[in-house]
Design an enzyme around this catalytic site. Structure first.
Site, PDB file in Angstrom:
ATOM      1  CB  SER A 378     -41.823  36.943 -24.708  1.00 44.18           C
ATOM      2  OG  SER A 378     -43.044  36.924 -23.793  1.00 44.18           O
ATOM      3  CB  VAL A 497     -48.985  31.774 -26.906  1.00 39.18           C
ATOM      4  CG1 VAL A 497     -49.341  30.860 -28.211  1.00 39.18           C
ATOM      5  CG2 VAL A 497     -48.221  33.056 -27.253  1.00 39.18           C
ATOM      6  CD  GLU A 498     -45.179  34.216 -23.243  1.00 40.99           C
ATOM      7  OE1 GLU A 498     -45.539  35.397 -22.720  1.00 40.99           O
ATOM      8  OE2 GLU A 498     -44.134  34.076 -23.674  1.00 40.99           O
ATOM      9  N   GLY A 499     -51.057  32.697 -21.778  1.00 37.93           N
ATOM     10  CA  GLY A 499     -52.139  33.126 -21.273  1.00 37.93           C
ATOM     11  C   GLY A 499     -53.388  33.543 -22.197  1.00 37.93           C
TER      12      GLY A 499
END
Length: 820
Positions: A378, A497-499
């Protein structure tokens, strides 16, 4: 003289044994043979010492002897020093697979393992989709229109991406999806990064969320109902994980579900009563079905198990009673659909749990397993897209923008930025392509996903900073003509985002890799948990052999010795050796850190981050090397490959130096520095010749520029919005002809053959035509060329009163739609 011969023979023999990790028996044989030779050739002292060393090695190294006394002592110490692994940590360690990352962590990477899985090109179907559907989708929007005027994709674009299956790329064709490979999904997202909000809107349903969770864990009934509806856009999904008090620490979710009985569709059923408060949920404002992670409790024992069941995932229709959804956050720079979700006393039946009742309490495992795949694709793909477009825009702009009668692309300060953004883009392209190929071969690369997410989004930030710098005022002025500013403003979204990158770098890459990727640590921990002495003996002495071997490999390779044969040509062999050297150094330093710090290592985040940086940079470098070996290099590509490898190995060496300079045990740090860096630093940053070569190639119509811009939206689709990249490419294709005319006209002006007051390029051109310095045909060409240049250099201005009225109209439109 005999003494020196015997000593050298012993040292070389033991070094070879250690480097090959041949074991105690081999070392004993060396000591005995060389020791007897010493006695025979009048070197009695050395001979006796070597025979004594053989005896010590036998007592401490041979399994049948050491397990009687030494192994129990080490096992007792290990039990006190080894960190306790929580259930959630164990789930994270068990998630995904170990592949090339494990080879790098071992200190002895087997390149044949990496090269055994070539990365094929996209299928014809996938390439057609990227060429056509992606181009059409990109042509239907403008960054300013979405980011400022609408704060949303145009309705026609939403309908198009639903109809064409963009939201179902990961869904198999048997369920109505596109069934694309990981490489194809990445290529789609790269092309759609032409507009950030469009890329995010397509990215999220194909990454961590209901679709992927259903595919892996859903019941047949859930798959058959939801997957076709997700594939064709009848259902828009979102996934609620983060909240005001649970961001990067997703295991601390305070949202609660309680097992109880309730009424669903007029029937009394066993279910869950939920109370939750989620934030930052992408697609939430328009979602029709909500994936939700929550902590499940069963105080009445209705499921017959523990009270605290654990994190659980459910799939809930948006119109379920008690669900509050629809308001929006406003992500900086790129207002994609993102908002809060609340629920108070929301009752759902057990059938809403993803995977059914058997998957209660399995939510954390489900999430981390899916994240190991989705996170590779992503945001890293968005970083590549930003790089591709950044190279295209910056290269084009700096070539047509002239100062002091030359293109600014010829100025070395600008060239430095151009080379850096191109080099980082090249690294990102190779890394995602090769890691996506691992996924297509069935791997779930957990540690590489953390590397790619954190490293490539940081590269994206640098790429956009460099692109903005060389654009100057063009990039600062908001409006439809500004193709960079909003992307630059939204970079923080990818970083967070996402970590969050700080957490990922400080805790996850090395923290997870040290246990998960190490050849023996998991086995040692398992032996501790089972109190299995024999299992521990095998693991710990293999571990000790590996540590000694890595010390020898790091030292000899640091001296340029014992490099070995590798399946690469001379063009890149020194970079392969560099990766091998830092792999051995990483393995040695990781073992030293774990041994000296024990369980406290997890709190030494600066050490952990720098060790993770070594792993990250050699992983990225190895991806560049594999990509170089597999693809057909174009003219000028050797310079950017060398730039990429030199940059990454320079960074790896800096990280290693910082680890050792700040090692908590200073004496151990100095010893490790002598072993791993016996000749000091050996990797300088890329040189100026590489910088100049890359900058020229990306700012002119060249094969390298074409390769870097592959699969970008660089043409005008009929009826589409303005495309600056296509216009730059057209100008660069004509630039050699224009540059020759620039020189002729400027030379005439400098020699006073043209009027002094002819200051504008257009005035000089007309004066040159009158003076017959250019022909009518050349003047016609230059008029069109200069008009296009001026248009691309220009920025927008506004009537702010009219702009305010238009914004009011947009807000009213959104209110009407939300009410509907």
């Amino acid at each position: 003289m005999n003494h020196w011969v015997i000593a050298i023979a012993a040292i070389v023999g033991l070094l070879v044994v250690a480097r090959k990790e041949a074991g105690a028996s081999a070392a004993i044989r060396v000591c005995v043979v060389v020791g007897l030779a010493g006695l025979l050739f009048h070197s009695k002292l050395l001979g006796v010492l070597l025979l004594l060393a053989a005896a010590v090695l036998a007592v401490t190294g041979l399994p049948s002897l050491r397990i009687r006394w030494l192994t129990p002592l080490i096992f007792s110490m290990f039990k006190t020093m080894a960190p306790k692994v929580s259930k959630t940590e164990q789930v994270a360690l068990d998630a995904g697979t170990v592949g090339w990352d494990g080879e790098l962590f071992s200190g002895r990477p087997q390149w044949s393992t990496l090269l055994s899985k070539p990365a094929p090109n996209l299928s014809e179907e996938e390439q057609r989709f990227i060429d056509h559907q992606c181009a059409v989708a990109a042509s239907m929007c403008n960054a300013y229109e979405i980011g400022v005027e609408r704060a949303d994709l145009p309705e026609a674009l939403w309908e198009y991406i639903k109809k064409e299956g963009f939201l179902g790329m990961i869904i198999p064709k048997s369920y109505g999806g596109l069934g694309f490979s990981a490489k194809a999904q990445s290529a789609v997202l790269q092309k759609l990064t032409y507009n950030d909000a469009l890329m995010v809107s397509v990215c999220v349903p194909n990454s961590l969320g209901p679709g992927e969770l259903l595919l892996k864990y859903g019941t047949d009934e859930q798959k058959n109902y939801y997957l076709p509806r997700l594939a064709d856009g009848r259902e828009i999904p979102c996934f609620g994980l983060t909240g005001p008090r649970a961001g990067s620490d997703a295991t601390s979710i305070p949202d609660v579900g309680v097992v109880c009985r309730g009424v669903h569709e007029g029937k009394d059923v066993l279910g869950i009563r939920l109370n939750f408060d989620k934030r930052w949920i992408t697609l939430a404002p328009i979602a029709t079905v909500v994936g939700l992670a929550f902590r499940l409790f069963d105080p009445e024992g209705l499921l017959g198990g523990d009270d605290d069941i654990g994190i659980t995932c459910a799939l809930i229709p948006h119109d379920t009673s008690g669900m509050e959804i629809g308001r929006r956050h406003h992500p900086m720079g790129s207002p994609f659909m993102n908002g809060p979700i609340k629920g108070k006393d929301v009752f759902i039946p057990m059938s809403y749990i993803i995977g059914g009742e058997k998957m209660v309490g399995q939510g954390w495992r489900m999430l981390v397993e899916c994240l190991s795949v989705g996170r590779c694709i992503s945001l890293p793909s968005g970083a590549i897209g930003a790089g591709r477009y950044g190279v295209g825009y910056a290269g084009g702009f700096t070539r047509i923008r002239r100062q002091f009668n030359v293109p600014v692309a010829e100025m070395e300060g600008v060239q430095e930025a151009l080379a850096r953004l191109a080099g980082l883009t090249y690294i990102a392209q190779a890394s995602v392509r090769q890691t996506a190929n691992m996924i297509d071969h069935g791997e779930k690369p957990a540690v590489p996903s953390a590397i790619l997410k954190s490293q490539l989004t940081e590269m994206q930030r640098q790429i956009l900073m460099d692109a903005m710098d060389v654009h100057g005022g063009k990039g600062l002025t908001l409006g439809p003509k500004n193709y960079l500013g909003l992307s630059f403003a939204s970079t923080a979204v990818s970083i967070t985002v996402e970590g969050a990158n700080i957490m990922t770098r400080s805790l996850m890459i090395f923290g997870q890799g040290a246990v998960r990727c190490h050849p023996f640590v998991l086995e040692e921990l398992a032996a501790k948990a089972d109190n299995d002495l024999n299992r521990f003996d095998r693991a710990i002495f293999s571990h000790i052999g590996l540590t000694i071997g890595n010390g020898v490999r790091a030292f000899t390779q640091g001296l340029g010795l014992m490099q070995g044969d590798e399946p690469f040509d001379d063009t890149v062999l020194k970079y392969v050796y560099g990766v091998n050297r830092f792999s051995a150094a990483l393995g040695l330093c990781a073992d030293a850190a774990m041994m000296s710090l024990g369980s406290s290592l997890k709190f030494r985040e600066l050490i952990s981050a720098r060790l993770g940086d070594i792993l990250s940079n050699i992983y990225l470098c190895s991806m560049v090397l594999k990509s170089w070996r597999e693809t057909h290099p174009v003219a000028g590509e050797i310079a950017i490959m060398q730039y990429a490898c030199q940059l990454l190995l320079h960074r790896a060496e800096n990280a290693l130096n910082d680890v050792l300079d700040n090692f908590p045990n200073r004496w151990l740090g100095r010893a490790l520095k002598f072993i791993t860096m016996p000749l000091g630093r050996r990797w300088a940053p890329p040189g100026d010749d590489l910088v100049r070569s890359i900058a020229k190639n990306v700012s002119t119509a060249s094969p390298l520029r074409d390769k870097l811009l592959e699969n970008t939206y660089d043409r005008v689709v009929e009826g589409g919005k303005d495309n600056a990249l296509a216009r730059y490419n057209k100008l660069l294709a004509e630039y050699d002809k224009a540059e020759a005319l620039y020189r002729r006209i400027n030379k005439a002006y400098a020699q006073n053959e043209l009027p002094a007051q002819a200051l504008h390029p257009e005035e000089k051109l007309e004066a040159a035509l009158v003076a017959k310095i250019v022909t009518e045909e050349e003047a016609t060409f230059m008029r069109a060329f200069e008009a296009e240049v001026l248009e691309l250099l220009s920025v927008d201005d506004f009537d702010f009163d009219a702009l305010a009225v238009k914004k009011d109209q947009v807000v009213a439109h959104h209110h009407r739609r939300d009410a509907a």
